[in-house]
Design a protein around this motif. Structure first.
Motif, mmCIF file in Angstrom:
data_model
loop_
_atom_site.group_PDB
_atom_site.id
_atom_site.type_symbol
_atom_site.label_atom_id
_atom_site.label_comp_id
_atom_site.label_asym_id
_atom_site.label_seq_id
_atom_site.Cartn_x
_atom_site.Cartn_y
_atom_site.Cartn_z
ATOM 1 N N ALA A 26 0.802 -1.215 0.000
ATOM 2 C CA ALA A 26 0.000 0.000 0.000
ATOM 3 C C ALA A 26 0.841 1.274 0.000
ATOM 4 N N VAL A 27 2.123 1.180 -0.342
ATOM 5 C CA VAL A 27 2.935 2.397 -0.430
ATOM 6 C C VAL A 27 3.680 2.503 -1.751
ATOM 7 N N ASP A 28 4.025 1.377 -2.370
ATOM 8 C CA ASP A 28 4.786 1.435 -3.612
ATOM 9 C C ASP A 28 3.986 2.146 -4.702
ATOM 10 N N GLY A 29 4.702 2.876 -5.527
ATOM 11 C CA GLY A 29 4.059 3.526 -6.663
ATOM 12 C C GLY A 29 3.493 4.895 -6.342
ATOM 13 N N THR A 30 3.561 5.360 -5.094
ATOM 14 C CA THR A 30 3.115 6.692 -4.732
ATOM 15 C C THR A 30 4.299 7.453 -4.163
ATOM 16 N N ARG A 31 4.131 8.781 -4.059
ATOM 17 C CA ARG A 31 5.256 9.603 -3.635
ATOM 18 C C ARG A 31 4.860 10.508 -2.476
ATOM 19 N N ARG A 64 1.174 12.192 6.060
ATOM 20 C CA ARG A 64 -0.251 11.860 6.190
ATOM 21 C C ARG A 64 -1.144 12.985 5.683
ATOM 22 N N SER A 65 -0.665 14.209 5.725
ATOM 23 C CA SER A 65 -1.482 15.305 5.195
ATOM 24 C C SER A 65 -1.724 15.121 3.695
ATOM 25 N N ALA A 66 -0.763 14.491 3.031
ATOM 26 C CA ALA A 66 -0.909 14.223 1.597
ATOM 27 C C ALA A 66 -1.554 12.872 1.327
ATOM 28 N N HIS A 67 -1.436 11.946 2.293
ATOM 29 C CA HIS A 67 -1.958 10.582 2.107
ATOM 30 C C HIS A 67 -2.734 10.165 3.365
ATOM 31 N N PRO A 68 -3.870 10.813 3.628
ATOM 32 C CA PRO A 68 -4.579 10.583 4.896
ATOM 33 C C PRO A 68 -5.155 9.184 5.066
ATOM 34 N N ARG A 69 -5.315 8.445 3.978
ATOM 35 C CA ARG A 69 -5.926 7.122 4.072
ATOM 36 C C ARG A 69 -4.915 5.995 3.871
ATOM 37 N N ASN A 70 -3.648 6.307 3.988
ATOM 38 C CA ASN A 70 -2.622 5.278 3.842
ATOM 39 C C ASN A 70 -2.439 4.550 5.170
ATOM 40 N N PRO A 71 -2.749 3.260 5.239
ATOM 41 C CA PRO A 71 -2.693 2.560 6.524
ATOM 42 C C PRO A 71 -1.289 2.342 7.061
ATOM 43 N N ALA A 72 -0.305 2.236 6.171
ATOM 44 C CA ALA A 72 1.071 2.042 6.639
ATOM 45 C C ALA A 72 1.570 3.276 7.379
ATOM 46 N N LEU A 73 1.254 4.447 6.854
ATOM 47 C CA LEU A 73 1.633 5.682 7.536
ATOM 48 C C LEU A 73 0.917 5.810 8.873
ATOM 49 N N ALA A 74 -0.366 5.504 8.871
ATOM 50 C CA ALA A 74 -1.143 5.592 10.111
ATOM 51 C C ALA A 74 -0.615 4.620 11.164
ATOM 52 N N GLY A 75 -0.234 3.415 10.723
ATOM 53 C CA GLY A 75 0.278 2.419 11.667
ATOM 54 C C GLY A 75 1.606 2.829 12.264
ATOM 55 N N ALA A 101 -6.596 -0.310 6.770
ATOM 56 C CA ALA A 101 -5.972 -1.467 6.123
ATOM 57 C C ALA A 101 -7.022 -2.478 5.677
ATOM 58 N N LEU A 102 -7.964 -2.763 6.543
ATOM 59 C CA LEU A 102 -8.996 -3.739 6.195
ATOM 60 C C LEU A 102 -9.880 -3.220 5.064
ATOM 61 N N ALA A 103 -10.204 -1.935 5.110
ATOM 62 C CA ALA A 103 -11.036 -1.357 4.055
ATOM 63 C C ALA A 103 -10.324 -1.382 2.711
ATOM 64 N N GLY A 104 -8.997 -1.271 2.738
ATOM 65 C CA GLY A 104 -8.226 -1.255 1.498
ATOM 66 C C GLY A 104 -7.679 -2.602 1.080
ATOM 67 N N GLY A 105 -8.046 -3.655 1.798
ATOM 68 C CA GLY A 105 -7.568 -4.990 1.458
ATOM 69 C C GLY A 105 -6.117 -5.237 1.820
ATOM 70 N N ALA A 106 -5.578 -4.446 2.737
ATOM 71 C CA ALA A 106 -4.175 -4.592 3.144
ATOM 72 C C ALA A 106 -4.105 -5.400 4.438
ATOM 73 N N GLY A 107 -4.461 -6.675 4.349
ATOM 74 C CA GLY A 107 -4.461 -7.548 5.516
ATOM 75 C C GLY A 107 -3.139 -7.604 6.256
ATOM 76 N N PRO A 108 -1.995 -7.671 5.554
ATOM 77 C CA PRO A 108 -0.715 -7.724 6.274
ATOM 78 C C PRO A 108 -0.475 -6.520 7.184
ATOM 79 N N ILE A 109 -0.919 -5.333 6.747
ATOM 80 C CA ILE A 109 -0.743 -4.154 7.587
ATOM 81 C C ILE A 109 -1.657 -4.230 8.802
ATOM 82 N N ALA A 110 -2.897 -4.646 8.597
ATOM 83 C CA ALA A 110 -3.810 -4.803 9.732
ATOM 84 C C ALA A 110 -3.242 -5.794 10.741
ATOM 85 N N PHE A 111 -2.662 -6.877 10.235
ATOM 86 C CA PHE A 111 -2.043 -7.891 11.107
ATOM 87 C C PHE A 111 -0.901 -7.288 11.904
ATOM 88 N N ASP A 112 -0.012 -6.563 11.234
ATOM 89 C CA ASP A 112 1.159 -6.007 11.905
ATOM 90 C C ASP A 112 0.760 -4.999 12.979
#
Length: 218
Positions: A26-31, A64-75, A101-112
């Motif tokens: 959920a982070v690759d490909g964005t800046r 996070r101000s630029a990517h408020p819904r990124n679960p890795a940043l929030a975690g 993470a769960l809403a975005g299908g990022a199960g590994p992040i939710a787990f971590d």
């Protein structure tokens, strides 16, 4: 057992949290705001947190101000808040990261994030549906104690009680299939103590018998 069905405390089996999945999911490909790949910016913030968590927190707030819904940043932000002793904010942030993470299908992040905050699990304010999703992820990763804890929370929080009981038994069954008869026996026994008179009691009794036969080498 590391999972105490009486006290409700869950501690993950694998003490070291797998941050490598956060840096690639959920982070690759964005800046980030600096133009660098977001995964690189996150890794730098993680490294900076070792020496200067306040500065790392400021970096993450900017990201996070630029990517408020990124679960890795929030975690990661929640982890740093916990390190700084800002426990209430940390728990709120962890819960947000898990939901994202769960809403975005990022199960590994939710787990971590969940395993990182396992000692705080009862205080995260997650609802029954979220605990059910986490239980399934934890079971897939053979975190059987944590999966059972989450299914138990489903019942406690007003979710479908019968479905929660079936979930706990499915965890015990999975532990037995995975070659962990002692853990399976503990979960079956806990089920019988926690849900006396359940319509699924026979399943638990049969499962407990299977664990004893496995233990006896039958």
């Amino acid at each position: 057992s590391i999972f105490n069905c009486i006290s409700g405390v869950y501690r993950p089996q694998r003490g070291e949290i797998r941050r490598r999945e956060e840096s690639s999911t959920a982070v690759d490909g964005t800046r980030g705001g600096s133009g660098m790949p977001l995964g690189v910016a996150l890794a730098r913030a993680q490294q900076r947190a070792q020496a200067d968590p306040d500065a790392a927190l400021a970096d993450l707030d900017a990201l996070r101000s630029a990517h408020p819904r990124n679960p890795a940043l929030a975690g990661e932000r929640a982890r740093i808040l916990l390190r700084l002793g800002r426990d209430d904010e940390a728990r709120q942030g962890a819960a947000e990261a898990i939901r994202l993470a769960l809403a975005g299908g990022a199960g590994p992040i939710a787990f971590d994030v969940f395993t990182a905050f396992a000692p705080h699990a009862p205080l995260l304010g997650l609802d029954a549906a979220t605990h059910e999703q986490l239980a399934k992820i934890l079971m897939q990763r053979q975190e059987f104690d944590g999966a059972a804890w989450c299914f138990r929370a489903v019942a406690t929080l007003g979710g479908d009680a019968l479905a929660a009981q079936k979930g706990i038994l499915s965890v015990a069954d999975a532990a037995l299939r995975a070659g962990q008869p002692d853990r399976a026996a503990e979960l079956y026994e806990s089920f019988l103590r926690t849900f006396p008179g359940s319509s699924l009691e026979g399943h638990a009794v049969d499962g407990l018998g299977r664990t004893r036969r496995v233990g006896a080498g039958a």
